[in-house]
Design a protein around this motif. Structure first.
Motif, mmCIF file in Angstrom:
data_model
loop_
_atom_site.group_PDB
_atom_site.id
_atom_site.type_symbol
_atom_site.label_atom_id
_atom_site.label_comp_id
_atom_site.label_asym_id
_atom_site.label_seq_id
_atom_site.Cartn_x
_atom_site.Cartn_y
_atom_site.Cartn_z
ATOM 1 N N ARG A 150 24.019 57.198 34.209
ATOM 2 C CA ARG A 150 24.464 57.248 35.617
ATOM 3 C C ARG A 150 24.141 55.789 35.922
ATOM 4 O O ARG A 150 23.015 55.526 36.214
ATOM 5 C CB ARG A 150 23.971 58.277 36.440
ATOM 6 N N THR A 151 25.321 54.831 36.252
ATOM 7 C CA THR A 151 24.869 53.672 36.734
ATOM 8 C C THR A 151 25.470 53.504 38.321
ATOM 9 O O THR A 151 26.688 54.170 38.701
ATOM 10 C CB THR A 151 25.348 52.500 36.057
ATOM 11 N N TYR A 152 24.768 52.830 39.275
ATOM 12 C CA TYR A 152 25.266 52.659 40.375
ATOM 13 C C TYR A 152 25.174 50.985 40.569
ATOM 14 O O TYR A 152 24.057 50.307 40.554
ATOM 15 C CB TYR A 152 24.428 53.425 41.519
ATOM 16 N N ASP A 153 26.237 50.227 40.940
ATOM 17 C CA ASP A 153 26.185 49.019 41.690
ATOM 18 C C ASP A 153 26.934 48.736 42.652
ATOM 19 O O ASP A 153 28.155 49.170 43.011
ATOM 20 C CB ASP A 153 26.976 48.129 40.348
ATOM 21 N N ALA A 157 23.185 58.364 44.169
ATOM 22 C CA ALA A 157 22.545 59.788 43.570
ATOM 23 C C ALA A 157 23.397 60.663 43.988
ATOM 24 O O ALA A 157 24.019 60.931 44.819
ATOM 25 C CB ALA A 157 21.067 59.694 44.035
ATOM 26 N N SER A 158 22.936 61.989 43.253
ATOM 27 C CA SER A 158 23.535 63.184 43.671
ATOM 28 C C SER A 158 23.026 63.625 45.179
ATOM 29 O O SER A 158 21.779 63.240 45.457
ATOM 30 C CB SER A 158 23.156 64.382 42.601
ATOM 31 N N LYS A 203 29.160 55.132 37.904
ATOM 32 C CA LYS A 203 29.803 55.745 36.809
ATOM 33 C C LYS A 203 28.765 56.143 35.868
ATOM 34 O O LYS A 203 27.735 55.719 35.924
ATOM 35 C CB LYS A 203 30.543 54.364 36.265
ATOM 36 N N GLY A 204 29.518 57.035 34.959
ATOM 37 C CA GLY A 204 28.363 57.817 34.182
ATOM 38 C C GLY A 204 29.012 58.787 33.376
ATOM 39 O O GLY A 204 30.153 59.300 33.573
ATOM 40 N N THR A 205 28.029 59.623 32.969
ATOM 41 C CA THR A 205 28.561 60.932 32.034
ATOM 42 C C THR A 205 28.082 62.235 32.834
ATOM 43 O O THR A 205 28.254 63.153 32.494
ATOM 44 C CB THR A 205 27.913 61.136 30.497
ATOM 45 N N THR A 206 27.220 62.120 33.850
ATOM 46 C CA THR A 206 26.469 63.077 34.445
ATOM 47 C C THR A 206 26.276 62.762 36.102
ATOM 48 O O THR A 206 25.661 61.476 36.206
ATOM 49 C CB THR A 206 25.264 63.639 33.982
ATOM 50 N N GLU A 207 26.471 63.460 36.788
ATOM 51 C CA GLU A 207 25.947 63.324 38.247
ATOM 52 C C GLU A 207 24.897 63.322 38.582
ATOM 53 O O GLU A 207 24.154 62.764 39.540
ATOM 54 C CB GLU A 207 27.014 64.171 39.263
ATOM 55 N N GLY A 217 14.335 50.607 47.215
ATOM 56 C CA GLY A 217 13.213 49.679 47.325
ATOM 57 C C GLY A 217 12.204 50.010 47.876
ATOM 58 O O GLY A 217 11.473 49.270 48.326
ATOM 59 N N TYR A 218 11.938 51.540 48.158
ATOM 60 C CA TYR A 218 10.729 51.781 48.877
ATOM 61 C C TYR A 218 9.387 51.904 47.877
ATOM 62 O O TYR A 218 9.534 51.838 46.578
ATOM 63 C CB TYR A 218 10.902 53.327 49.329
ATOM 64 N N GLY A 219 8.316 51.655 48.633
ATOM 65 C CA GLY A 219 7.120 51.247 47.704
ATOM 66 C C GLY A 219 6.229 52.680 46.884
ATOM 67 O O GLY A 219 7.273 53.660 47.045
ATOM 68 N N ALA A 220 5.365 52.245 46.584
ATOM 69 C CA ALA A 220 4.708 53.071 45.649
ATOM 70 C C ALA A 220 4.231 54.481 46.346
ATOM 71 O O ALA A 220 4.021 55.522 45.801
ATOM 72 C CB ALA A 220 3.432 52.705 44.801
ATOM 73 N N GLU A 221 4.158 54.387 47.856
ATOM 74 C CA GLU A 221 3.511 55.568 48.616
ATOM 75 C C GLU A 221 4.901 56.578 48.292
ATOM 76 O O GLU A 221 4.394 57.930 48.569
ATOM 77 C CB GLU A 221 3.712 55.145 50.132
ATOM 78 N N TYR A 222 6.155 56.306 48.200
ATOM 79 C CA TYR A 222 7.174 57.340 47.971
ATOM 80 C C TYR A 222 7.432 57.653 46.639
ATOM 81 O O TYR A 222 7.531 56.745 45.781
ATOM 82 C CB TYR A 222 8.337 56.758 48.646
ATOM 83 N N GLY A 223 7.739 59.002 46.601
ATOM 84 C CA GLY A 223 8.357 59.655 45.314
ATOM 85 C C GLY A 223 9.125 60.757 45.466
ATOM 86 O O GLY A 223 9.872 61.019 46.587
ATOM 87 N N ARG A 224 9.374 61.450 44.196
ATOM 88 C CA ARG A 224 10.235 62.587 44.408
ATOM 89 C C ARG A 224 11.578 62.509 44.831
ATOM 90 O O ARG A 224 12.087 63.439 45.421
ATOM 91 C CB ARG A 224 9.416 63.652 45.217
ATOM 92 N N SER A 225 12.153 61.281 44.484
ATOM 93 C CA SER A 225 13.392 61.009 45.264
ATOM 94 C C SER A 225 14.062 59.912 44.167
ATOM 95 O O SER A 225 13.527 58.785 43.826
ATOM 96 C CB SER A 225 13.448 60.592 46.499
ATOM 97 N N LEU A 226 15.434 60.179 43.831
ATOM 98 C CA LEU A 226 16.128 59.042 43.157
ATOM 99 C C LEU A 226 17.318 58.518 44.115
ATOM 100 O O LEU A 226 17.800 57.677 43.955
ATOM 101 C CB LEU A 226 16.982 59.725 41.771
#
Length: 987
Positions: free
Chosen positions: A777-780, A177-178, A806-810, A217-226
């Motif tokens: 945007r993919t990350y492998d 992620a950026s 890889k992708g078209t946008t960061e 892999g974090y659970g449903a408690e966490y959000g606002r993050s990619l």
């Protein structure tokens, strides 16, 4: 262990096998996923047994009854060592000692043998219940690693973490992620600065007890993050009083030379061979921390306090300016824990990370020399601020636990610039830019710029039975932003001198037809600002289901809402019900805690940052005029360039008025989100050794950015037959102002079709906007890890990650050009800017090796090492747009994927060099001075100075080379070799 062995009545073989089970017990215990600042204890015993856990250090005692299936769980426990005692119906007892750490479950199982005592703090085990990708380091771990002592440097030790572009800030990229897409927590409170996501509040480093980095892999408690979650737990008071004094010193005299980069040739045709050159300049840091903690009221009230004093000095010498910067701001941390009753705990955390930097600026009579010229004034920059967090935890019954948290965090972004009346004039006609005049900063921020977060959250956990543990919660954050910036000088403009080759074309379409090179002055006016409000809320529910004895399944759902308001308090973003499912499983293959196979899939959303409020919905003036250079500069301190004939028309970005909030955003807009899939295994090897392999796939499924493409929208409307010529132009003008949408999808705009202030929804097909690519945007990544746990003699931890980003946008930043405008960057403004954008992204570091460890040579001497090897990022050759998709992308100057008139797709201009850094440490704890520790860290032993980013802009106009192309970015070059001396006394 000798005392515990005297208590055992079973055979030695049974003792050893039972110890292994106690260290890594199988999934037969009811699981729990604790909050960032708390942990849990669970395990197996006989149905009806009473389990009592005691942490004498903090006066905490909890008692639960083992359920009919033989399982028990105690959650929301403060970190520390706990004694776990089982009392059976016949009155007999058995005991274990386990360590609780934040965000994880510790196991105390009583079905294996009559009695066993395990010191969990000494041995790390495989967490058989966790499906997260997480790295947890406590203060003792961190002290054994020679590394820069800040949150970002510790986060970069985690597999899958790479350093972000230095122009963006000192923040990591996690999981592809950026760098602006991470979330930061302190004691469970979100401290991320969401103006653009690249800043956060922090506690003094000596106040950190644990730091955890979740990279997926974090659970449903966490959000606002990619990207990931970086969570810090602070130190706290215990039953015994402890304290100390810590001092560190990084002397300038033991630091490697400051450098700059110079072209090897004076021949303009050979510019581009950049070589590192030594120059004057140094950095010096001193820090002293005093801290103490203990019982203010025995078994009831505990306190910990820390004060940090610092003295930092930086002296920097440039081509024609220099500065002397100091930072002497004190910081503090206070933690109070009150056991209101045996079942109720109240915690208060208060800290202040305010930093005030004073930068004295001067002219330099000679390039890169210490001789001092005219005084340009002292700039003052303030960041950080005070944060208060209050948390209540209540164990209502054996099965029901609730917690509530309330916090207020402040972050200043103030700047006071005495030279703000001076024009900013950059002469870029040669290979090195020269700053003329008396200006010291490119942008003058509002002296009162600041942010305030007010947040609460409520969590509940209920052990329904031995098979199901239910968790649910909700939270809300209100973020107030006062922001504004202006170009310096009376003209509120940036003045840039460049050369335009014969036949070259400027961003406004002007073509040099003189037959000779022209010197050009661009004058760009810029000003914005206002007060804005951002509201984020969420709820989640999760079931941790013990499907079989060895298989744990976690099923969760999270829903988030985002509301962003303009300067008048009117919402322009109002998104609700962004459902994000999470599914995870962990399988203890043999039921002996030695091999775990795990997997998870999930969806993750990120908020619309406040930067979008400021830049999109506020009042902003942004336009550029171009002139022939008159050949001279004014004789006063301003050094204003003389202006000749105006070259072409004004290039208008925004006219300075605030737009109607209904006309700047697609009413059907969806926030940015990504999907993730992880599968992996961990294996316990020989004693204290473990290893693992993991595969991660992340894919951006929805992008959000501003679109400014007039031509596509206008042509579609004109040719549709539904609209008149005037209406078609109004549709195009609505988009041209820059319109927030989901690129790659149909766009709906509210348009005043007839000039009567009546808005009509118009839906424009995605293909009509002419973008040649869709957001991607993919990350492998394939990750290999190995660890040998510390046994007071030695430890080792390492990882290798093979990753493809890889992708078209960061994402929320654009590292190609160092742009930090989260949510409204250059990407997707016009179709031509995205031509050639599909390729390997800036955070693509194909190979990363990390290895660190420590060795106790004697009982007084310990040695440590830390090695990071990482392949370089892809290079771009950016230039002025020369394609035919639109006529507007050329206005953006040297930022498209056309290099000197030729399409050069993303990442095809080669790669930067590998980054290689070795750090060493020696620590001495003399027996004769109990409590004393002396440490020497040698950072970047071989003084490697590899650039992490370069200037990728190749021209000053079509077919007009730009001399600065390829110049390494000073903010992204490896720090020089330096020595850190530390002394600490603890009682």
């Amino acid at each position: 262990m000798s005392q515990s062995r005297k208590c055992l009545t079973t055979a030695a073989v049974l003792r050893r096998s039972a110890l292994a089970i106690a260290m890594g017990a199988a999934l037969s215990a009811t699981p729990v996923l604790a909050q960032q600042s708390a942990g849990s204890i669970n395990g197996q015993a006989r149905a009806g047994d009473r389990i009592t856990i005691v942490n004498k250090a903090v006066g905490l005692t909890r008692t639960v009854t083992v359920d009919k299936d033989g399982g028990y769980v105690v959650s929301q426990l403060p970190p520390g060592d706990y004694q776990v005692v089982v009392t059976r119906s016949d009155g007999s007892t058995r005991t274990q000692t386990v360590a609780v750490v934040p965000g994880k479950g510790s196991v105390a199982d009583f079905n294996a043998l009559d009695q066993v005592i395990v010191t969990g703090s000494a041995v790390k085990t495989i967490d058989m219940k966790s499906t997260e990708s997480a790295t947890l380091l406590n203060k003792a771990d961190i002290d054994r690693i020679p590394v820069v002592r800040d949150v970002t440097a510790i986060a970069l030790l985690a597999p899958g973490a790479v350093r972000g572009d230095g122009r963006i800030g000192n923040v990591p990229s996690l999981g592809g992620a950026s760098p602006a897409e991470n979330a930061y927590y302190i004691n469970g409170f979100n401290v991320t600065n969401i103006v653009n996501g690249i800043a956060f509040n922090s506690v003094p480093f000596e106040g950190i007890a644990n730091q955890q980095v979740k990279t997926g892999g974090y659970g449903a408690e966490y959000g606002r993050s990619l990207g990931g979650v970086i969570s810090v737990t602070t130190k706290r008071g215990t039953d015994e009083w402890h304290g100390g004094v810590s001092a560190s010193f990084e002397p300038a005299s033991l630091r490697g030379s400051s450098i700059y980069f110079k072209n090897a040739s004076t021949d303009a045709s050979k510019w581009g061979d950049w070589q590192a050159m030594n120059r004057p300049g140094d950095f010096d840091r001193r820090k002293v921390s005093a801290y103490a903690g203990g019982a203010l009221v025995k078994d009831t009230l505990y306190g910990f306090g820390l004060v940090q004093l610092q003295n930092e000095r930086t002296r920097w010498y440039g081509i024609n300016t220099q500065y002397d910067e100091t930072n002497k701001t004190p910081q503090y941390l206070l933690k109070l824990d009150w056991n209101v009753t045996k079942n109720n705990l109240l915690e208060l955390t208060a800290f202040n990370d305010k930093t005030e930097r004073n930068r004295a600026n001067f002219k330099s009579p000679q390039a890169y020399e210490t001789a001092r010229g005219d005084d340009l004034g002292t700039d003052v920059y303030t960041t950080g601020g005070a944060t208060q967090i209050l948390k209540w935890t209540s164990w209502l019954t054996d099965d029901l636990t609730v917690s509530a948290l309330y916090g207020v965090g402040r972050y200043s972004r103030s700047s006071i610039i005495p030279s703000s009346g001076c024009e900013y004039i950059s002469d870029e006609r040669g290979p090195e830019a020269i700053l003329r005049g008396c200006s010291t900063q490119t942008t003058v921020g509002d002296p009162a710029a600041k942010d305030k977060r007010t947040a609460y959250r409520f969590d509940v956990e209920y052990a329904l039975n031995a098979k199901h543990t239910l968790r649910a919660g909700l939270d809300s954050e209100v973020y107030l932003t006062h922001d504004g910036s202006v170009a310096p000088g009376a003209s509120k403009s940036w003045w840039t001198l460049t050369t335009l080759a014969a036949g070259g074309k400027l961003a406004n379409g002007y073509t040099n037809a003189t037959g000779a090179t022209q010197d050009v002055v661009s004058v760009r006016y810029f000003e914005n600002g206002g007060d804005f409000r951002t509201e984020n809320s969420a709820w989640y529910i999760e079931d941790n289901w013990q499907a079989t004895k060895n298989l744990l399944v976690s099923v969760g759902l999270r829903s988030e809402a985002f509301t962003n308001k303009n300067g008048d308090g009117v919402p322009f973003i109002d998104v609700k019900n962004t459902y994000a499912p999470r599914l995870a499983a962990a399988w203890d293959v043999a039921g002996d805690g030695k091999l775990k196979v795990y997997s998870n899939v999930g969806r993750y959303y990120i908020p619309v940052y406040a930067n979008t409020n400021v830049r999109l919905s506020g009042r902003q003036g942004d336009w550029t005029d171009y002139y022939q250079f008159g050949g001279s500069f004014s004789a006063d301190k301003l050094e204003l360039p003389a202006l000749g004939a105006k070259l072409g028309d004004r290039k208008m970005n925004s006219d300075g008025t605030a737009p109607d909030p209904r006309t700047i955003v697609d009413p059907n807009i969806k926030p940015m989100f990504q999907d993730e899939f992880i599968i992996g295994f961990q294996k316990a090897l020989v004693e204290r050794w473990s290893g693992g392999v993991k595969y991660t796939h992340r894919a951006l499924k929805n992008s959000m950015d501003d679109v400014c493409a007039f031509e596509g929208a206008y042509d579609w409307a004109r040719k549709s037959g539904k609209y008149t010529e005037a209406q078609a132009r109004r549709i195009g003008n609505t988009i041209q102002r820059c319109f927030l949408a989901n690129p790659g999808k149909d766009l709906t705009a509210n348009v005043d079709l007839d000039g009567k202030h009546e808005l009509t929804a118009v839906t424009i097909p995605a293909e009509a906007l002419r973008f040649p690519v869709k957001p991607k945007r993919t990350y492998d990544a394939l990750e290999f890890t190995v660890e040998r746990a510390w046994d007071k003699k030695w430890s080792l931890q390492g990882s290798y990650v093979l990753a493809f980003s890889k992708g078209t946008t960061e994402g929320y930043v654009k590292s190609d050009i160092g742009q930090r405008d989260a949510g409204i960057g250059q990407d997707w403004d016009y179709p031509g800017l995205m031509e050639g954008s599909d390729g390997y992204l800036p955070n693509d570091r194909r190979h990363t090796f990390k290895l660190w460890g420590s060795y106790a040579a004697t009982d007084e001497w310990r040695l440590g090492a830390n090695l990071i090897l990482q392949s370089g990022r892809p290079r771009n050759c950016l230039g002025t747009y020369a394609g035919t998709i639109d006529t507007q992308s050329i206005n953006y100057g040297s930022t498209s994927f056309y290099c000197m008139g030729k399409l050069t797709p993303r990442g095809t201009a080669g790669r930067l060099d590998w980054t290689k850094e070795l750090n060493l440490q020696a620590t001495y704890t003399p027996r004769a001075l109990k409590g004393m520790t002396f440490s020497v860290d040698l950072l970047n032993v071989f003084n490697a100075r590899t650039p992490g980013a370069i200037d990728e802009q190749s021209d000053n106009g079509i077919n007009s080379p730009r001399p600065a192309y390829g110049q390494p970015d000073a903010n992204s070059v490896q720090q020089p070799r330096r020595v850190r001396l530390m002394a600490q006394y603890e009682f």
